[in-house]
Design a protein around this motif. Structure first.
Motif, PDB file in Angstrom:
ATOM      1  N   TYR A 112       5.166  17.180  17.187  1.00 39.90           N
ATOM      2  CA  TYR A 112       5.840  15.600  17.026  1.00 39.90           C
ATOM      3  C   TYR A 112       5.202  15.570  15.571  1.00 39.90           C
ATOM      4  N   THR A 113       3.916  15.150  15.597  1.00 39.55           N
ATOM      5  CA  THR A 113       2.838  14.851  14.704  1.00 39.55           C
ATOM      6  C   THR A 113       3.443  14.914  13.752  1.00 39.55           C
ATOM      7  N   THR A 114       3.740  16.835  13.572  1.00 37.67           N
ATOM      8  CA  THR A 114       3.686  16.824  12.025  1.00 37.67           C
ATOM      9  C   THR A 114       5.082  17.075  11.025  1.00 37.67           C
ATOM     10  N   SER A 115       5.794  16.931  12.027  1.00 35.44           N
ATOM     11  CA  SER A 115       7.020  16.930  12.023  1.00 35.44           C
ATOM     12  C   SER A 115       7.910  15.403  11.638  1.00 35.44           C
ATOM     13  N   ASN A 116       7.531  14.228  12.358  1.00 36.16           N
ATOM     14  CA  ASN A 116       8.466  12.969  12.212  1.00 36.16           C
ATOM     15  C   ASN A 116       7.154  12.722  11.303  1.00 36.16           C
ATOM     16  N   THR A 117       8.025  11.628  10.108  1.00 35.52           N
ATOM     17  CA  THR A 117       7.745  11.381   9.346  1.00 35.52           C
ATOM     18  C   THR A 117       7.292   9.421   8.812  1.00 35.52           C
ATOM     19  N   LEU A 118       7.364   9.155  10.495  1.00 32.03           N
ATOM     20  CA  LEU A 118       6.592   7.709  10.416  1.00 32.03           C
ATOM     21  C   LEU A 118       5.201   7.759  11.031  1.00 32.03           C
ATOM     22  N   SER A 119       5.389   8.759  11.699  1.00 34.34           N
ATOM     23  CA  SER A 119       3.739   9.305  12.291  1.00 34.34           C
ATOM     24  C   SER A 119       2.315   9.654  10.999  1.00 34.34           C
ATOM     25  N   THR A 120       3.073  10.871  10.183  1.00 32.02           N
ATOM     26  CA  THR A 120       2.806  11.787   8.774  1.00 32.02           C
ATOM     27  C   THR A 120       2.221  10.220   7.988  1.00 32.02           C
ATOM     28  N   ALA A 121       3.097   9.808   7.771  1.00 29.45           N
ATOM     29  CA  ALA A 121       3.290   8.972   6.939  1.00 29.45           C
ATOM     30  C   ALA A 121       1.922   7.613   7.464  1.00 29.45           C
ATOM     31  N   ALA A 122       1.606   7.111   8.349  1.00 31.77           N
ATOM     32  CA  ALA A 122       1.107   6.284   8.990  1.00 31.77           C
ATOM     33  C   ALA A 122      -0.439   6.518   8.741  1.00 31.77           C
ATOM     34  N   GLN A 123      -0.891   7.571   8.827  1.00 35.40           N
ATOM     35  CA  GLN A 123      -2.249   8.126  10.063  1.00 35.40           C
ATOM     36  C   GLN A 123      -3.166   7.522   8.851  1.00 35.40           C
ATOM     37  N   PRO A 124      -3.087   7.813   7.032  1.00 32.97           N
ATOM     38  CA  PRO A 124      -3.482   8.020   6.140  1.00 32.97           C
ATOM     39  C   PRO A 124      -3.611   6.384   5.458  1.00 32.97           C
ATOM     40  N   ILE A 125      -2.504   6.145   5.655  1.00 32.74           N
ATOM     41  CA  ILE A 125      -1.988   4.070   5.823  1.00 32.74           C
ATOM     42  C   ILE A 125      -3.994   3.377   6.722  1.00 32.74           C
ATOM     43  N   LEU A 126      -3.527   4.227   7.669  1.00 33.27           N
ATOM     44  CA  LEU A 126      -4.513   3.285   9.399  1.00 33.27           C
ATOM     45  C   LEU A 126      -5.713   3.932   9.123  1.00 33.27           C
ATOM     46  N   GLU A 127      -6.307   5.086   8.255  1.00 33.75           N
ATOM     47  CA  GLU A 127      -7.682   5.335   8.046  1.00 33.75           C
ATOM     48  C   GLU A 127      -8.236   4.523   6.677  1.00 33.75           C
ATOM     49  N   ARG A 128      -7.206   4.317   5.567  1.00 36.92           N
ATOM     50  CA  ARG A 128      -7.822   3.545   4.391  1.00 36.92           C
ATOM     51  C   ARG A 128      -7.819   2.384   5.099  1.00 36.92           C
ATOM     52  N   MET A 129      -6.913   1.637   5.890  1.00 32.61           N
ATOM     53  CA  MET A 129      -8.107   0.279   5.891  1.00 32.61           C
ATOM     54  C   MET A 129      -8.969   0.282   7.487  1.00 32.61           C
ATOM     55  N   SER A 130      -9.064   1.002   7.795  1.00 33.25           N
ATOM     56  CA  SER A 130     -10.466   0.607   8.665  1.00 33.25           C
ATOM     57  C   SER A 130     -11.628   1.578   7.352  1.00 33.25           C
ATOM     58  N   ALA A 131     -10.918   2.388   6.749  1.00 35.30           N
ATOM     59  CA  ALA A 131     -12.445   2.023   6.232  1.00 35.30           C
ATOM     60  C   ALA A 131     -12.506   0.529   5.101  1.00 35.30           C
ATOM     61  N   ALA A 132     -11.567   0.229   4.818  1.00 34.19           N
ATOM     62  CA  ALA A 132     -12.104  -0.319   3.904  1.00 34.19           C
ATOM     63  C   ALA A 132     -12.533  -2.167   4.619  1.00 34.19           C
ATOM     64  N   LEU A 133     -12.017  -1.949   6.199  1.00 32.26           N
ATOM     65  CA  LEU A 133     -12.015  -3.162   6.801  1.00 32.26           C
ATOM     66  C   LEU A 133     -12.791  -2.888   8.173  1.00 32.26           C
ATOM     67  N   ARG A 134     -13.064  -2.157   8.494  1.00 33.58           N
ATOM     68  CA  ARG A 134     -14.355  -2.118   9.544  1.00 33.58           C
ATOM     69  C   ARG A 134     -13.539  -1.694  10.583  1.00 33.58           C
ATOM     70  N   GLU A 135     -12.471  -2.125  10.798  1.00 33.82           N
ATOM     71  CA  GLU A 135     -12.160  -2.454  12.450  1.00 33.82           C
ATOM     72  C   GLU A 135     -10.046  -1.170  12.694  1.00 33.82           C
ATOM     73  N   SER A 136     -10.093  -1.010  14.203  1.00 31.48           N
ATOM     74  CA  SER A 136      -8.981  -0.427  14.816  1.00 31.48           C
ATOM     75  C   SER A 136      -7.804  -0.868  14.421  1.00 31.48           C
ATOM     76  N   PHE A 137      -6.844   0.515  13.734  1.00 28.41           N
ATOM     77  CA  PHE A 137      -5.529  -0.063  13.510  1.00 28.41           C
ATOM     78  C   PHE A 137      -5.046   1.456  14.755  1.00 28.41           C
ATOM     79  N   SER A 138      -3.344   1.227  14.703  1.00 31.63           N
ATOM     80  CA  SER A 138      -2.666   1.567  14.990  1.00 31.63           C
ATOM     81  C   SER A 138      -1.385   1.442  14.611  1.00 31.63           C
ATOM     82  N   VAL A 139      -0.723   2.133  15.013  1.00 32.84           N
ATOM     83  CA  VAL A 139       1.372   2.207  15.173  1.00 32.84           C
ATOM     84  C   VAL A 139       2.054   3.174  16.311  1.00 32.84           C
TER      85      VAL A 139
END
Length: 287
Positions: A112-139
């Motif tokens: 599911y996660t590899t075939s779902n465009t939304l899930s695949t696109a969201a993960q790197p965005i969240l990781e970048r935000m966590s690295a910059a803001l040091r908080e937990s994010f979810s979709v």
């Protein structure tokens, strides 16, 4: 002989009819009744999925009898489901009686996660935000009365429950759930409100349909949801909608934090724009 006020009250109370017993909660198996007579519906497959979903973090191992009670399926039906799942490598029983899911089950969520465009696109965005803001994010997206996490980063443990991709939480008392409910078409929202059970998880939880309606109207007016310790004491979260090209809200992105550390004002002033920018970036992948 005269009666004391307490004795009189006791007699009057005893004359009252007993409170009706609480209606039993429908079993998962009962949800299949609506498909009776549908020649294209695979009941055996549906039963297998019900058995799979019965395993939780709280009940990772169960016997056939326990699964029968939890699912509402007969012991024979549960036994056949487990036999099939075991033969395919998705379940097994080390001691021959207590069954649990096997690691091969992860291939289903990975698919599911590899075939779902939304899930695949969201993960790197969240990781970048966590690295910059040091908080937990979810979709998350909406599935029935629950939200389902499809992407997540966690820099620190902010909830008692261990959340991960695939985790489910009630929609009505979570910030992501409020966003997804607020932007539902009117008919779908009314269907949800008509059957939703609004349980109090904390003293702050909204358990009134009318108060929930007001909260959802505020979400649409403000363009975000902020939920303060309604699901868990000490947990504060902020969520914004993620739009598809059609203008429909298909997901939500949120920040979760410790209430004593992150004030409501700080969440709004420091993080709201970051969330909106990330949601807009995610929307691009859906166009």
């Amino acid at each position: 002989m005269s009666l004391t006020p307490r004795q009189t009250l006791a007699l009057s109370d005893s004359s009252l009819p007993p409170a009706p017993p609480a209606a039993p909660k429908p079993s998962p198996a009962s949800s299949l009744d609506i498909f009776t007579g549908d020649p294209n519906f695979m009941t055996s497959l549906a039963r297998g999925l019900i058995v799979i979903q019965a395993f939780t973090q709280q009940s990772p191992q169960m016997t056939i009898s326990q699964l029968s009670v939890k699912t509402g399926l007969s012991r024979a039906a549960v036994r056949r489901c487990l036999y099939t799942l075991t033969k395919l490598g998705f379940a097994g029983a080390e001691d021959g009686s207590r069954y649990s899911l096997r690691p091969r089950m992860l291939t289903l969520s990975h698919t599911y996660t590899t075939s779902n465009t939304l899930s695949t696109a969201a993960q790197p965005i969240l990781e970048r935000m966590s690295a910059a803001l040091r908080e937990s994010f979810s979709v998350a997206t909406l599935d029935g009365e629950d939200i389902v996490y499809i992407a997540r980063t966690q820099v620190s443990r902010v909830m008692a429950v261990d959340l991960h991709i695939g985790s489910r939480l009630p929609a009505y008392c979570t910030s992501m759930g409020r966003v997804l409910l607020a932007y539902l078409p009117t008919e779908q929202l009314e269907q949800y409100l008509a059957k939703a059970t609004l349980t109090a998880h904390t003293t702050r939880t909204i358990t009134s349909v009318e108060k929930l309606r007001l909260a959802l109207r505020n979400v649409r007016r403000n363009g975000y949801a902020l939920v303060d310790q309604e699901y868990e004491v000490g947990l504060r979260s902020l969520a914004v909608p993620v739009y598809a090209a059609s203008g429909r809200v298909v997901a939500t992105l949120n920040l979760s934090g410790n209430a004593p550390r992150l004030s409501v004002l700080e969440m709004q002033s420091r993080f709201l724009n970051h969330l909106r920018n990330a949601a807009n970036e995610l929307s691009v992948f859906l166009n």
